[in-house]
Design an enzyme around this catalytic site. Structure first.
Site, PDB file in Angstrom:
ATOM      1  CE1 TYR A 156      43.482   7.731 -44.974  1.00  0.00           C
ATOM      2  CE2 TYR A 156      44.218   8.792 -46.993  1.00  0.00           C
ATOM      3  CZ  TYR A 156      44.400   7.851 -46.001  1.00  0.00           C
ATOM      4  OH  TYR A 156      45.496   7.006 -46.039  1.00  0.00           O
ATOM      5  CE  LYS A 163      47.193   4.267 -45.356  1.00  0.00           C
ATOM      6  NZ  LYS A 163      48.352   3.469 -45.827  1.00  0.00           N
TER       7      LYS A 163
HETATM    8  N1  NAD Z   1      51.751  10.736 -49.458  1.00  0.00           N
HETATM    9  C1  NAD Z   1      51.139  10.916 -48.297  1.00  0.00           C
HETATM   10  O1  NAD Z   1      50.654  12.018 -47.976  1.00  0.00           O
HETATM   11  C2  NAD Z   1      51.018   9.778 -47.325  1.00  0.00           C
HETATM   12  C3  NAD Z   1      50.857  10.078 -45.956  1.00  0.00           C
HETATM   13  C4  NAD Z   1      50.723   9.005 -45.043  1.00  0.00           C
HETATM   14  C5  NAD Z   1      50.769   7.692 -45.487  1.00  0.00           C
HETATM   15  N2  NAD Z   1      50.932   7.443 -46.826  1.00  0.00           N
HETATM   16  C6  NAD Z   1      51.016   6.032 -47.244  1.00  0.00           C
HETATM   17  O2  NAD Z   1      52.355   5.798 -47.705  1.00  0.00           O
HETATM   18  C7  NAD Z   1      52.350   4.648 -48.558  1.00  0.00           C
HETATM   19  C8  NAD Z   1      53.143   4.981 -49.815  1.00  0.00           C
HETATM   20  O3  NAD Z   1      52.422   5.938 -50.576  1.00  0.00           O
HETATM   21  P1  NAD Z   1      53.187   7.210 -51.238  1.00  0.00           P
HETATM   22  O4  NAD Z   1      52.586   8.429 -50.686  1.00  0.00           O
HETATM   23  O5  NAD Z   1      54.662   6.981 -51.195  1.00  0.00           O
HETATM   24  O6  NAD Z   1      52.672   7.169 -52.752  1.00  0.00           O
HETATM   25  P2  NAD Z   1      53.230   6.343 -54.013  1.00  0.00           P
HETATM   26  O7  NAD Z   1      52.149   6.462 -55.021  1.00  0.00           O
HETATM   27  O8  NAD Z   1      54.610   6.784 -54.345  1.00  0.00           O
HETATM   28  O9  NAD Z   1      53.310   4.848 -53.453  1.00  0.00           O
HETATM   29  C9  NAD Z   1      52.185   4.035 -53.396  1.00  0.00           C
HETATM   30  C10 NAD Z   1      52.656   2.674 -53.852  1.00  0.00           C
HETATM   31  O10 NAD Z   1      51.622   1.710 -53.688  1.00  0.00           O
HETATM   32  C11 NAD Z   1      51.795   0.793 -54.745  1.00  0.00           C
HETATM   33  N3  NAD Z   1      50.613  -0.024 -54.962  1.00  0.00           N
HETATM   34  C12 NAD Z   1      49.314   0.395 -55.112  1.00  0.00           C
HETATM   35  N4  NAD Z   1      48.524  -0.671 -55.357  1.00  0.00           N
HETATM   36  C13 NAD Z   1      49.342  -1.775 -55.360  1.00  0.00           C
HETATM   37  C14 NAD Z   1      49.133  -3.151 -55.568  1.00  0.00           C
HETATM   38  N5  NAD Z   1      47.920  -3.629 -55.858  1.00  0.00           N
HETATM   39  N6  NAD Z   1      50.206  -3.984 -55.488  1.00  0.00           N
HETATM   40  C15 NAD Z   1      51.444  -3.509 -55.221  1.00  0.00           C
HETATM   41  N7  NAD Z   1      51.719  -2.207 -55.028  1.00  0.00           N
HETATM   42  C16 NAD Z   1      50.662  -1.365 -55.104  1.00  0.00           C
HETATM   43  C17 NAD Z   1      52.097   1.673 -55.945  1.00  0.00           C
HETATM   44  O11 NAD Z   1      52.681   0.911 -56.982  1.00  0.00           O
HETATM   45  C18 NAD Z   1      53.081   2.669 -55.329  1.00  0.00           C
HETATM   46  O12 NAD Z   1      54.405   2.207 -55.479  1.00  0.00           O
HETATM   47  C19 NAD Z   1      50.863   4.314 -48.809  1.00  0.00           C
HETATM   48  O13 NAD Z   1      50.489   3.264 -47.919  1.00  0.00           O
HETATM   49  C20 NAD Z   1      50.143   5.584 -48.384  1.00  0.00           C
HETATM   50  O14 NAD Z   1      48.819   5.293 -47.944  1.00  0.00           O
HETATM   51  C21 NAD Z   1      51.078   8.446 -47.756  1.00  0.00           C
HETATM   52  C1  0WE Z   2      46.709  13.255 -47.302  1.00  0.00           C
HETATM   53  C2  0WE Z   2      45.850  12.490 -48.282  1.00  0.00           C
HETATM   54  C3  0WE Z   2      46.262  11.443 -49.104  1.00  0.00           C
HETATM   55  C4  0WE Z   2      47.638  10.842 -49.174  1.00  0.00           C
HETATM   56  N1  0WE Z   2      47.573   9.635 -48.322  1.00  0.00           N
HETATM   57  C5  0WE Z   2      47.653   9.830 -46.871  1.00  0.00           C
HETATM   58  C6  0WE Z   2      47.355   8.358 -48.814  1.00  0.00           C
HETATM   59  O1  0WE Z   2      47.284   7.416 -48.050  1.00  0.00           O
HETATM   60  C7  0WE Z   2      47.189   8.129 -50.304  1.00  0.00           C
HETATM   61  C8  0WE Z   2      45.866   7.423 -50.483  1.00  0.00           C
HETATM   62  C9  0WE Z   2      45.483   7.165 -51.900  1.00  0.00           C
HETATM   63  C10 0WE Z   2      44.960   5.925 -52.195  1.00  0.00           C
HETATM   64  N2  0WE Z   2      44.516   5.632 -53.440  1.00  0.00           N
HETATM   65  C11 0WE Z   2      44.613   6.551 -54.430  1.00  0.00           C
HETATM   66  C12 0WE Z   2      45.153   7.821 -54.180  1.00  0.00           C
HETATM   67  C13 0WE Z   2      45.613   8.144 -52.886  1.00  0.00           C
HETATM   68  C14 0WE Z   2      45.198   8.833 -55.286  1.00  0.00           C
HETATM   69  C15 0WE Z   2      45.327   8.164 -56.633  1.00  0.00           C
HETATM   70  C16 0WE Z   2      44.413   6.983 -56.769  1.00  0.00           C
HETATM   71  O2  0WE Z   2      43.953   6.660 -57.858  1.00  0.00           O
HETATM   72  N3  0WE Z   2      44.161   6.215 -55.675  1.00  0.00           N
HETATM   73  O3  0WE Z   2      45.249  10.931 -49.837  1.00  0.00           O
HETATM   74  C17 0WE Z   2      44.130  11.688 -49.535  1.00  0.00           C
HETATM   75  C18 0WE Z   2      42.828  11.588 -50.032  1.00  0.00           C
HETATM   76  C19 0WE Z   2      41.865  12.484 -49.532  1.00  0.00           C
HETATM   77  C20 0WE Z   2      42.211  13.440 -48.568  1.00  0.00           C
HETATM   78  C21 0WE Z   2      43.513  13.544 -48.088  1.00  0.00           C
HETATM   79  C22 0WE Z   2      44.473  12.663 -48.577  1.00  0.00           C
END
Ligand code: NAD
Ligand code: 0WE
Length: 264
Positions: A156, A163
């Site tokens: 991560y 974060k």
């Molecule tokens: N999926 C997981 O496991 C997980 C767990 C905990 C937290 N999160 C957090 O949840 C949030 C949403 O992610 P998600 O998992 O729904 O994935 P997702 O890919 O569906 O959403 C990520 C969003 O970030 C937007 N984004 C990225 N760069 C941007 C920029 N420069 N300007 C505007 N928008 C931008 C993308 O367009 C997308 O809509 C993120 O902050 C992610 O870190 C995700």
């Molecule tokens: C869970 C988990 C997540 C999901 N999560 C909590 C996140 O916050 C997503 C973070 C994320 C941010 N930037 C990018 C990507 C994921 C993949 C595609 C890309 O091009 N850029 O991401 C990980 C990355 C490494 C290890 C675990 C995780």
């Protein structure tokens, strides 16, 4: 149907597709009567988000790339002119170079560090400042964080540092805006199979580890995150601000996986 969000208007930032966590939140608040505006990152996302925005009767569908401050300004100018005020904002935006989401954190480049902090951390502060200006009667701001902020999740890396900053921002923003009745909280979600959640190395191993070792023995869905967001965005949480609310099947309380899971 109860209408926890009747008469409330909000902005949802971060819907990329129907797997997005922000989409789970949008569905939950729309079902309780909220009126919604959406932002999307670029035309490629716009095409996918349009049908979703229509599905929940969104009044606005606006482009916004948080690396471009003028696009953030334009969103709040449009909402200020058309709606006059806002009741809530959901910030569900995060990004880092995927090549740096593996291997040593120590090898993070300066450029990606700065870019990751701007997109995944600072953008919430900027959005909060602009939203607060449209909340004369108070409101609720939420962002999405992950446990990798405080405990090491292999790979991560720089996202964990971003974060950590995001979670500290939630506390400072809660202090700044509390006197104006604006609450600021975060949901710390467990892994969810979204575009961002699945686009990483070893994702399937991480999901199976959570399924075997979290107290609920499963991962969470974006609908479960949506329901908890509904609580934080509604008046049910009127006494809550500056909080990091875990929606992760309880995994954050675990230090060592239970023995029975080790024997499988
Ligand atoms: N999926 C997981 O496991 C997980 C767990 C905990 C937290 N999160 C957090 O949840 C949030 C949403 O992610 P998600 O998992 O729904 O994935 P997702 O890919 O569906 O959403 C990520 C969003 O970030 C937007 N984004 C990225 N760069 C941007 C920029 N420069 N300007 C505007 N928008 C931008 C993308 O367009 C997308 O809509 C993120 O902050 C992610 O870190 C995700
Ligand atoms: C869970 C988990 C997540 C999901 N999560 C909590 C996140 O916050 C997503 C973070 C994320 C941010 N930037 C990018 C990507 C994921 C993949 C595609 C890309 O091009 N850029 O991401 C990980 C990355 C490494 C290890 C675990 C995780």
């Amino acid at each position: 149907m109860t209408s926890l969000m009747a008469g409330k208007r909000g902005l949802i930032m971060g819907v990329a597709n129907d797997h997005s966590i922000a989409w789970g939140i949008a569905k939950a608040v729309a079902a309780q009567g909220a009126e919604l505006a959406f932002t999307y990152q670029g035309e490629s996302f716009g095409k996918r988000v349009k049908p979703l925005a229509d599905q929940v009767g969104a009044k606005h569908l606006l482009p916004c790339d948080v690396e471009d401050t003028s696009s953030v300004d334009a969103v709040f100018e449009t909402l200020g002119n058309d709606w006059g005020s806002l009741d809530f904002v959901v910030h569900a935006i995060g990004f880092s170079d995927r090549n740096e989401l593996k291997g040593l954190y120590a090898e993070t480049t300066r450029d990606n560090f700065v870019r990751t902090m701007v997109i995944s951390c600072f953008s919430f502060t900027e959005v909060s400042r602009k939203a607060a200006a449209l909340m004369p009667n108070g409101g609720s701001l939420i962002t999405l964080t992950y446990a990798g902020s405080t405990r090491v999740m292999p790979n991560y890396n720089v996202m964990g540092v971003a974060k950590a900053g995001l979670e500290a921002s939630v506390r400072y923003l809660a202090n700044d805006y509390g006197p104006r009745g604006i609450r600021v909280n975060a949901i710390s979600a467990g892994p969810v199979r979204t575009l961002a959640g699945a686009g990483i190395s070893d994702a399937r191993y991480m999901f199976s580890f959570q399924q075997r070792n979290s107290p609920l023995r499963r991962t969470v869905t974006h609908d479960e995150v949506g329901n908890s967001a509904l609580y934080l965005l509604s008046d049910l949480s009127s006494g809550v601000t500056g909080e990091i609310h875990y929606v992760d099947s309880g995994y954050n309380i675990i230090s060592m996986p239970s023995i029975d899971t080790l024997k499988k």
